[in-house]
Design an enzyme around this catalytic site. Structure first.
Site, PDB file in Angstrom:
ATOM      1  N   GLU A   1       0.819  -1.207   0.000  1.00 35.32           N
ATOM      2  CA  GLU A   1       0.000   0.000   0.000  1.00 35.32           C
ATOM      3  C   GLU A   1       0.860   1.268   0.000  1.00 35.32           C
ATOM      4  OE1 GLU A   1      -2.772   2.658  -0.193  1.00 35.32           O
ATOM      5  OE2 GLU A   1      -3.353   0.543  -0.206  1.00 35.32           O
TER       6      GLU A   1
ATOM      7  N   THR B   1      -6.132   2.701  -5.332  1.00 32.89           N
ATOM      8  CA  THR B   1      -5.930   1.277  -5.045  1.00 32.89           C
ATOM      9  C   THR B   1      -6.805   0.398  -5.922  1.00 32.89           C
ATOM     10  OG1 THR B   1      -5.234   1.639  -2.767  1.00 32.89           O
ATOM     11  CG2 THR B   1      -6.171  -0.505  -3.270  1.00 32.89           C
TER      12      THR B   1
ATOM     13  N   HIS C   1      -0.711   3.451   4.793  1.00 36.54           N
ATOM     14  CA  HIS C   1      -1.725   4.242   4.084  1.00 36.54           C
ATOM     15  C   HIS C   1      -1.861   5.595   4.779  1.00 36.54           C
ATOM     16  CE1 HIS C   1      -5.459   5.546   2.271  1.00 36.54           C
ATOM     17  NE2 HIS C   1      -5.505   4.474   1.514  1.00 36.54           N
TER      18      HIS C   1
ATOM     19  N   ASP D   1       1.016   0.020  -5.178  1.00 31.24           N
ATOM     20  CA  ASP D   1      -0.207   0.307  -5.931  1.00 31.24           C
ATOM     21  C   ASP D   1      -0.258   1.718  -6.498  1.00 31.24           C
ATOM     22  OD1 ASP D   1      -0.492   1.367  -3.364  1.00 31.24           O
ATOM     23  OD2 ASP D   1      -2.655   1.035  -3.289  1.00 31.24           O
ATOM     24  N   HIS D   2       0.226   2.714  -5.729  1.00 34.52           N
ATOM     25  CA  HIS D   2       0.200   4.102  -6.194  1.00 34.52           C
ATOM     26  C   HIS D   2       1.091   4.921  -5.285  1.00 34.52           C
ATOM     27  CE1 HIS D   2      -2.435   5.066  -2.790  1.00 34.52           C
ATOM     28  NE2 HIS D   2      -3.202   4.045  -3.133  1.00 34.52           N
TER      29      HIS D   2
END
Length: 643
Positions: free
Chosen positions: A254, A298, A412, A471-472
């Site tokens: 994440e 996500t 996150h 993911d990003h």
């Protein structure tokens, strides 16, 4: 003046001025709109007026004193829209679209804490004018006429607002031709039209796209398949089928950006375990791998990784296209080689509409928060260490070969961690988001080390392909000043693009460990994995190409139409040499770049036709059985699972 303020017209004029003032102030303090000339600055001044006049002017349709109530209600909703965009922009560096409003279920699934973390003490000013207007209304309404304003005069107010918008749009088109065709570039739209007119435009665009499924036909998918076939990359025979029959364990890191790999904070490695995997050549690390997500973040990453499809230009396909037909990795591996599939996620099953769209993907098992001890939660859900620990028995229970997707959560935004879990000091930039990021990244790294050891003890490690991916981004451009202290250089648009690298690491038979410098993106992972397993990806509609193929397309197209390759970095109308960061002015190179931009634009257009038109319902490759979502039920554990 006092008499004017005590009238309905004065009340209206004051409301317009207040709304204009706070909108313009927001442009200057919250939104980074990249103003480059006097025309753009002038448009910033005038564009809040047109929407304010039109929408607040509707209050004149009410009779007498009710006009004030109407105006206050309309003003509140416009102010709320502005403030919602401020909060959204503070994290995502983007603006709200109507499809993102369909993702409000996420608010009840852990996102609320992040929203409160975005709020600032001075945010009350976004509603201060409404309080002042309420006070003014209470003290002046007794002087208002009880008659409704003549319809002709009301129409003149609204028409004047529309006329001002027409002037605004005309000047915007002069400065930025084809503005309304650049639907993916929301910053341009807000800069030139303002947040209120942009929202209306967004609503019109969404109304148009909602009809595409009804109008779609089997012929539409033919055009897409021809494009995909023309750009297919043949598998490298050196790797094709090398991992056939092995389990697949895909680990979602994440918000993890690649700059963390081998990065030292105050002389200490932030991610020593991941560094060891790269440095000891246990896995192949693609160091020029980029996320390609847009507003879905996500959820977009999951769509890209498991379907080789881009997300939508606005909103999340998981939320707004959750009933579409898909040909996802989970279903492909099941039908081609008998794989069992499972997703492990220590959060509520409804987050990003996963409990519905996973049925469309053909996911056999979805282990959501009901399967875990959620007392060990923080921020968005279960902490990563107990998540992996509690997942092991469920992983071992799966029929082999299996495809397991494990979604971590601790790293996150806002990167919250209990003090007892922190094993590295925070950074000291003064920006809490950036400073906290290193502690949660370290925690994730430690959780991964624990999980790898458990896999080895279970005997599954040697018989599994292990794939880790970011993911990003974790740190948005809103934190560039702090990030400049971290990386030691000014973050220009070019440098920011390079920071969009996320890790991709693969352990599979035949792969040479260490660093692989191939340029690629999340779109490319599915065909790469299929070829490692000996599955011919050419029969499916997938826009990525095999990272291990000699024919791999190293142009990493981003969802907004920009792209990055080993030679060029293209950001809007600015073209850079990727190796040097210098602006490109050579005409031959510019022609090459623009040719690739046109090709990417075609790919994005066809991708959107698939999602908006649900075109895969018309496409059944040889040997394919469409997924029946009613075959899957994630609402409760079975008695056997409880045991």
């Amino acid at each position: 003046m006092k008499k004017l303020l005590a009238s309905r017209k004065g009340f209206f004029a004051l409301a317009v001025i207040f709304l204009w003032a706070k909108t313009y102030l927001t442009y200057q303090t919250e939104f980074k709109l990249d103003i480059t000339n006097a025309m753009q600055e002038f448009l910033l001044v005038i564009n809040p007026f047109s929407a304010s006049i039109v929408f607040l002017g509707l209050a004149f349709l009410a009779k007498g004193k009710r006009m004030g109530i109407w105006l206050l209600v309309i003003d509140f909703f416009m102010s709320f829209l502005l403030y919602a965009n401020v909060l959204y922009y503070r994290f995502f560096n983007d603006f709200i679209t109507l499809p993102t409003l369909k993702q409000t279920d996420n608010l009840s699934s852990g996102m609320g804490g992040s929203i409160f973390g975005l709020m600032e003490g001075f945010d009350f000013v976004y509603f201060l004018d409404i309080i002042l207007l309420i006070v003014l209304y209470v003290y002046t309404r007794k002087n208002w006429t009880t008659e409704r304003l003549a319809f002709r005069k009301t129409a003149m107010v609204i028409v004047s607002g529309i006329a001002l918008f027409a002037v605004n749009l005309g000047l915007a088109e002069v400065d930025r031709p084809q503005l309304l065709q650049r639907t993916f570039d929301r910053t341009y739209l807000v800069k030139y039209l303002g947040p209120y007119n942009y929202t209306i435009y967004d609503a019109v665009q969404n109304a148009k796209t909602s009809t595409q499924r009804v109008m779609a036909s089997p012929n539409d998918v033919t055009e897409v398949k021809e494009f995909v076939d023309k750009n297919y990359a043949e598998p490298n025979p050196e790797y094709f089928g090398k991992a056939e029959g092995m389990n697949i364990i895909k680990i979602h890191l994440e918000s993890f950006q690649s700059f963390l790999i081998n990065y030292k904070l105050n002389g200490e490695e932030v991610t020593p375990f991941l560094n060891s995997l790269v440095n000891d050549k246990e896995l192949t690390y693609f160091d020029n791998f980029f996320h390609q997500t847009e507003q879905g973040k996500t959820a977009d990453a999951e769509l890209l990784m498991d379907n080789s499809l881009y997300g939508l230009p606005q909103g999340s396909a998981f939320s707004v296209k959750g009933t579409n037909t898909y040909q996802a990795a989970t279903a492909i591996l099941n039908q081609e080689q008998g794989y069992t599939s499972a997703v492990f996620h220590g959060d509520e099953k409804t987050f990003w509409n996963r409990d519905e769209i996973y049925k469309q993907f053909g996911v056999d098992h979805f282990f959501d928060s009901t399967y875990y001890n959620m007392e060990n939660s923080i921020n968005y859900g279960l902490k990563d260490k107990p998540f992996f620990e509690e997942s092991m028995p469920m992983l071992e229970s799966l029929d082999q070969p299996f495809y397991a997707h494990m979604i971590t959560l601790t790293n996150h935004y806002p990167f919250t961690l209990d003090p007892e879990d922190a094993t590295i000091d925070k950074a000291t930039t003064g920006d809490s988001t950036v400073d906290n990021y290193f502690q949660t990244a370290r925690y994730l790294d430690e959780a991964l080390e624990q999980f790898f050891n458990d896999l080895k003890e279970s005997g599954m490690y040697d018989n599994s392909v292990i794939l880790l991916y970011g993911d990003h981004y974790g740190i948005s451009t809103n934190h560039n000043k702090a990030m400049e202290q971290i990386i030691g250089t000014e973050i220009t648009d070019y440098e920011n693009a390079q920071l969009q690298r996320v890790p991709l690491m693969i352990k599979a038979p035949g792969l040479k460990g260490g660093v692989n410098h191939t340029y690629g993106g999340e779109l490319d992972v599915l065909p790469t994995l299929e070829h490692l397993l000996g599955i011919d990806s050419s029969k499916y509609i997938q826009f990525g190409t095999d990272l291990l193929s000699e024919e791999h397309n190293g142009v990493v197209g981003l969802r907004n139409g920009d792209y990055i390759s080993k030679d060029y970095t293209v950001l809007g109308d600015d073209y850079y040499d990727t190796k040097t960061g210098e602006v490109i002015e050579d005409e031959d190179k510019i022609k090459e770049i623009e040719s690739e931009k046109d090709k990417l634009a075609e790919k994005l257009s066809l991708n959107d036709k698939i999602l908006y038109g649900d075109l895969l319902r018309f496409y059944d490759p040889e040997g394919w059985t469409p997924v029946n979502p009613s075959d899957y039920d994630y609402n409760h554990r079975s008695e056997e699972e409880d045991k």
